[in-house]
Design a protein around this motif. Sequence first.
Motif, short mmCIF file in Angstrom:
data_model
loop_
_atom_site.label_atom_id
_atom_site.label_comp_id
_atom_site.label_asym_id
_atom_site.label_seq_id
_atom_site.Cartn_x
_atom_site.Cartn_y
_atom_site.Cartn_z
N ASN A 23 39.85 30.15 36.23
CA ASN A 23 40.67 31.47 36.63
C ASN A 23 40.04 32.03 37.70
O ASN A 23 38.73 32.09 38.17
CB ASN A 23 40.52 32.52 35.40
CG ASN A 23 41.29 32.13 34.23
OD1 ASN A 23 42.06 31.30 34.21
ND2 ASN A 23 40.84 32.67 32.98
N GLY A 24 40.89 32.34 38.50
CA GLY A 24 40.60 33.12 39.85
C GLY A 24 40.35 32.39 41.25
O GLY A 24 39.63 32.55 42.11
N CYS A 25 40.41 30.79 41.01
CA CYS A 25 39.89 29.98 41.91
C CYS A 25 41.00 29.85 43.12
O CYS A 25 40.80 29.51 44.10
CB CYS A 25 39.95 28.60 41.35
SG CYS A 25 41.31 27.86 40.83
N ALA B 123 37.92 26.99 32.18
CA ALA B 123 37.75 28.32 32.65
C ALA B 123 37.04 29.20 31.29
O ALA B 123 36.74 30.53 31.62
CB ALA B 123 39.26 29.08 32.60
N MET C 107 34.62 39.87 32.82
CA MET C 107 35.12 38.82 33.76
C MET C 107 36.76 38.80 33.38
O MET C 107 37.34 38.57 34.39
CB MET C 107 34.52 37.60 33.37
CG MET C 107 33.33 37.30 33.92
SD MET C 107 32.79 35.57 33.87
CE MET C 107 33.91 34.77 34.76
N GLU C 108 37.20 39.05 32.49
CA GLU C 108 38.72 38.97 31.97
C GLU C 108 39.20 40.14 32.69
O GLU C 108 40.39 39.85 33.26
CB GLU C 108 38.84 39.14 30.34
CG GLU C 108 38.54 37.95 29.56
CD GLU C 108 38.58 38.02 28.02
OE1 GLU C 108 38.90 39.22 27.73
OE2 GLU C 108 38.36 37.34 27.28
N GLU D 289 39.67 39.05 36.33
CA GLU D 289 40.80 38.12 36.62
C GLU D 289 42.08 38.72 36.34
O GLU D 289 42.96 38.19 37.44
CB GLU D 289 40.64 36.94 35.44
CG GLU D 289 39.34 36.17 35.46
CD GLU D 289 39.09 35.52 34.17
OE1 GLU D 289 39.90 35.47 33.22
OE2 GLU D 289 38.36 34.74 34.35
N ILE E 59 42.38 40.29 39.97
CA ILE E 59 42.80 39.32 40.90
C ILE E 59 44.09 39.10 41.04
O ILE E 59 44.57 38.98 42.10
CB ILE E 59 41.69 38.25 40.63
CG1 ILE E 59 40.10 38.52 40.98
CG2 ILE E 59 42.29 36.92 41.49
CD1 ILE E 59 39.31 37.31 40.57
N ALA E 60 44.49 38.68 39.89
CA ALA E 60 45.87 38.31 39.78
C ALA E 60 46.88 39.48 40.44
O ALA E 60 47.83 39.25 40.94
CB ALA E 60 46.29 38.21 38.28
N TYR F 202 36.43 38.88 43.85
CA TYR F 202 36.01 37.39 43.84
C TYR F 202 34.65 37.53 44.02
O TYR F 202 34.04 36.80 43.02
CB TYR F 202 36.69 36.68 45.13
CG TYR F 202 38.00 35.98 44.65
CD1 TYR F 202 38.18 35.13 43.52
CD2 TYR F 202 38.99 36.37 45.75
CE1 TYR F 202 39.29 34.52 43.39
CE2 TYR F 202 40.25 35.76 45.47
CZ TYR F 202 40.43 34.89 44.15
OH TYR F 202 41.72 34.21 44.31
N TRP G 49 33.47 38.24 40.48
CA TRP G 49 33.63 37.57 39.46
C TRP G 49 32.79 36.51 39.22
O TRP G 49 32.38 35.66 38.32
CB TRP G 49 35.25 36.99 39.68
CG TRP G 49 35.64 36.08 38.65
CD1 TRP G 49 36.49 36.23 37.29
CD2 TRP G 49 35.86 34.69 38.75
NE1 TRP G 49 36.78 35.15 36.94
CE2 TRP G 49 36.52 34.11 37.64
CE3 TRP G 49 35.18 33.59 39.72
CZ2 TRP G 49 36.28 32.77 37.08
CZ3 TRP G 49 35.42 32.51 39.56
CH2 TRP G 49 36.14 31.91 38.36
#
Length: 361
Positions: free
Chosen positions: A83-85, A273, A294-295, A298, A301-302, A348, A351
């Motif tokens: 996730n987030g990559c 993930a 972290m969730e 994410e 980030i989205a 990022y 994260w």
Amino acid sequence: MRRSPKARQTKSKARIRAFDELVEAQENRTPGKAQILIQVPERLGGTVIEAKGLTKAYGDRVLFAPFSGEISRTERIAILGPNGCGKSTLMRVLAGVAQPARGSVVLGTGVRTAYYRQDFTHLNPDHKIRDEVALVAPRITTQELRSHLGRFLFSGDDAESRVGDLSGGEQARVALAKITLEKANLLLLDEPTNHLDLESREALEEALEGFDGTVVLISHDRAFLAATATRVWGFNGDRVEDFAGGFDEWVEHTKRRAEAAPAVSRASSTPSAAPVRAATGLSKNEQRRREREMERLEADIAALETRIAELESALADPALYASGTTPERARQLTADLTTAQSSLAAAYESWERMGEELAGV
């Protein structure tokens, strides 16, 4: 062994005959409640997409270094990674709604694209369901539209519902109802099974199996990936690996790679993930708190990636610079874009730092 001209001609005729049979079968088919039918697209040539030296970065954060690859007709490419990559960002670059820092995306002749976004920003929340779906098929009759919506469990007065009032699962079905009417021969699907029930996921899987076009998808649904993907573009740090195999083969490949790597780097090289519960020295409560953080990151980030794509699209609109327009709007969009990119880079970094702490790195 090379085929003779006669053999190639026979195979070509067989393909045309199979395609015609598929069209006829789809036109005469009476779907049940849980079936999804994808409109038969125009057949494609050999190369559907050619990615040339793609690079994307936000601030100092490089999502993917120069990456090149080709996708051919009827292939099913799964974009995989933590996730987030940058999976969704790569998908947006392929869809043409975000621009790479360097490189280009070239579509083959006759390619028609349909893009399913996991955040449903491509749906107008103020539209009624029937009006939103009909946008992609202006010549569809009322009866045809009613029948089509019924396949997605929107019958009678349901079709009059406002898109913005729907649940996530209902909006997912509206998005799929649109895409399956577009007669696209390239489907870009970003988490298409996220909000679907089991029956709808299986229906989508069956529809893609019989689809005569090309599919690029992102998903966390392992069963869906195993049944659909024929090839993988997998993130390994900021490098995208073009892997000639399906999802199960990719999992085995990454396991072998992780076993061969030094123990310290295993957490970052594994595509899963899921947080690694290593000997971090954190209490269980603190570990859970950081996993929840972290969730949240994410999700941030989205949302920021979506916002950046919208701002980039607005800044690329020629009407923004037309004669008679004032420059204030462009300046504001540019400032907003800079702010969003800085926020994304910071998200990022947080994260990654949180992931390293959880992994005990």
